[in-house]
Enzyme design. Sequence first.
Site, PDB file in Angstrom:
ATOM      1  N   ASP A 266      -2.817  -1.232  10.287  1.00  0.00           N
ATOM      2  CA  ASP A 266      -2.924  -1.259   8.821  1.00  0.00           C
ATOM      3  C   ASP A 266      -3.581  -2.538   8.297  1.00  0.00           C
ATOM      4  O   ASP A 266      -3.907  -2.622   7.117  1.00  0.00           O
ATOM      5  CB  ASP A 266      -1.526  -1.171   8.180  1.00  0.00           C
TER       6      ASP A 266
ATOM      7  N   LYS B 139       0.846  -1.215   0.000  1.00  0.00           N
ATOM      8  CA  LYS B 139       0.000   0.000   0.000  1.00  0.00           C
ATOM      9  C   LYS B 139       0.868   1.248   0.000  1.00  0.00           C
ATOM     10  O   LYS B 139       2.051   1.219   0.362  1.00  0.00           O
ATOM     11  CB  LYS B 139      -0.938   0.028   1.202  1.00  0.00           C
TER      12      LYS B 139
HETATM   13  P1  ATP Z   1       5.279  -0.585  10.152  1.00  0.00           P
HETATM   14  O1  ATP Z   1       4.471   0.593   9.734  1.00  0.00           O
HETATM   15  O2  ATP Z   1       4.560  -1.526  11.094  1.00  0.00           O
HETATM   16  O3  ATP Z   1       6.682  -0.241  10.604  1.00  0.00           O
HETATM   17  P2  ATP Z   1       6.046  -1.265   7.428  1.00  0.00           P
HETATM   18  O4  ATP Z   1       4.976  -1.353   6.437  1.00  0.00           O
HETATM   19  O5  ATP Z   1       6.900  -0.049   7.384  1.00  0.00           O
HETATM   20  O6  ATP Z   1       5.405  -1.484   8.846  1.00  0.00           O
HETATM   21  P3  ATP Z   1       6.834  -4.078   7.375  1.00  0.00           P
HETATM   22  O7  ATP Z   1       7.461  -4.590   6.123  1.00  0.00           O
HETATM   23  O8  ATP Z   1       5.483  -4.537   7.706  1.00  0.00           O
HETATM   24  O9  ATP Z   1       6.999  -2.502   7.360  1.00  0.00           O
HETATM   25  O10 ATP Z   1       7.861  -4.454   8.560  1.00  0.00           O
HETATM   26  C1  ATP Z   1       7.848  -3.894   9.848  1.00  0.00           C
HETATM   27  C2  ATP Z   1       8.581  -4.858  10.811  1.00  0.00           C
HETATM   28  O11 ATP Z   1       7.739  -5.969  11.034  1.00  0.00           O
HETATM   29  C3  ATP Z   1       9.881  -5.408  10.238  1.00  0.00           C
HETATM   30  O12 ATP Z   1      10.967  -4.784  10.844  1.00  0.00           O
HETATM   31  C4  ATP Z   1       9.846  -6.895  10.535  1.00  0.00           C
HETATM   32  O13 ATP Z   1      10.812  -7.240  11.502  1.00  0.00           O
HETATM   33  C5  ATP Z   1       8.494  -7.171  11.154  1.00  0.00           C
HETATM   34  N1  ATP Z   1       7.691  -8.218  10.435  1.00  0.00           N
HETATM   35  C6  ATP Z   1       6.885  -9.090  11.042  1.00  0.00           C
HETATM   36  N2  ATP Z   1       6.255  -9.863  10.147  1.00  0.00           N
HETATM   37  C7  ATP Z   1       6.652  -9.460   8.929  1.00  0.00           C
HETATM   38  C8  ATP Z   1       6.317  -9.879   7.605  1.00  0.00           C
HETATM   39  N3  ATP Z   1       5.443 -10.871   7.373  1.00  0.00           N
HETATM   40  N4  ATP Z   1       6.894  -9.215   6.589  1.00  0.00           N
HETATM   41  C9  ATP Z   1       7.752  -8.190   6.837  1.00  0.00           C
HETATM   42  N5  ATP Z   1       8.109  -7.788   8.055  1.00  0.00           N
HETATM   43  C10 ATP Z   1       7.559  -8.395   9.112  1.00  0.00           C
END
Ligand code: ATP
Length: 306
Positions: free
Chosen positions: A141, A14
């Site tokens: 989210d 997204k």
């Molecule tokens: P957020 O806003 O929660 O920080 P994001 O969209 O920026 O999320 P994500 O790729 O979801 O980033 O990753 C956030 C953290 O979640 C990572 O540092 C990772 O350690 C952890 N994580 C847990 N499960 C997953 C997954 N299925 N895929 C990616 N990261 C994950």
Amino acid sequence: MQEMEKVERTARAKLNLILEVLFRRPDGYHELRTVMQELALHDQVTLWNLPSSHRIELVCEAEGVPRDGTNLAAQAAALLQRTHAPGRGVRIHLVKAIPVAAGLGGGSSDAAAVLQGLNALWGLRLEPGTLGELAAQLGSDVPFFLQGGTALAEGRGEKITPLKPLPPCGVLLAAPAGATLAADQVYSRLCLETLPPGGRTEAFLRLLNSPSPRGPEWFQAFGKLLVNHLEEAVFTLNPDVALVKETLRRSGLTALVSGSGPTVFAVAEDRGMLEPAAGELQEQGCRVLLTETHQVKEPEKGGEHP
Ligand code: ATP
């Protein structure tokens, strides 16, 4: 009836086209108004039934992604098992394409795909409302990804109103090489006193609902409305992100940090318009991806939000 053996789901990324922080709530969360847009870029989630086991197993080879029970995909399965499917087992195979900790919602999207996929695999027949409640427990989210498309998210981000689809757009995603940011880190740097004025969400909804043709003028007005209240905090934590945005703007593109960063996105009616900037950023060593918006069927009564 024969049990299903496996279910495959795509878990899409997204963007936040608009992200306005309204205030800090007594529970410590921030009250948001954000317009979210689903992208074609996606992870692949495969769920294998483990009929004679109650284990939740996870296979994922991507760097930076936890392989234990803290992975959001495993957390989603554990929550569903605990609340609606005691004794059931699954092996989750996750193939990541969405950059991790990049503001693109990858973990949340994986979690939503697991909830929907296991609802089918385990034959649970849970209503969308029940899945929505479970999704909100997993993360702010996650509820958005149960329906995707273009949507307004309010509250912590968990109250979803589907909107009219955005016209198809090319999307460039760029971030400084190796950069990651955690949402908590960014929110802790947020200065509520110096945020840009609000009201962009309402203006954006009026534009989205307007009958005017989606030509260059519409896109120009659209570009002027994009805003992210977390952007300054992201730039403070990683000044290289501001340089990525500047490169995109110098190429004449509309660019903005997505969510809590560090990814900067640029949108254009035509993907070809993004290619020169993509090449330039790649030469600078940035992580660059080209994708597009993903449309879902228009909601019957969507987009009329007050
Ligand atoms: P957020 O806003 O929660 O920080 P994001 O969209 O920026 O999320 P994500 O790729 O979801 O980033 O990753 C956030 C953290 O979640 C990572 O540092 C990772 O350690 C952890 N994580 C847990 N499960 C997953 C997954 N299925 N895929 C990616 N990261 C994950």
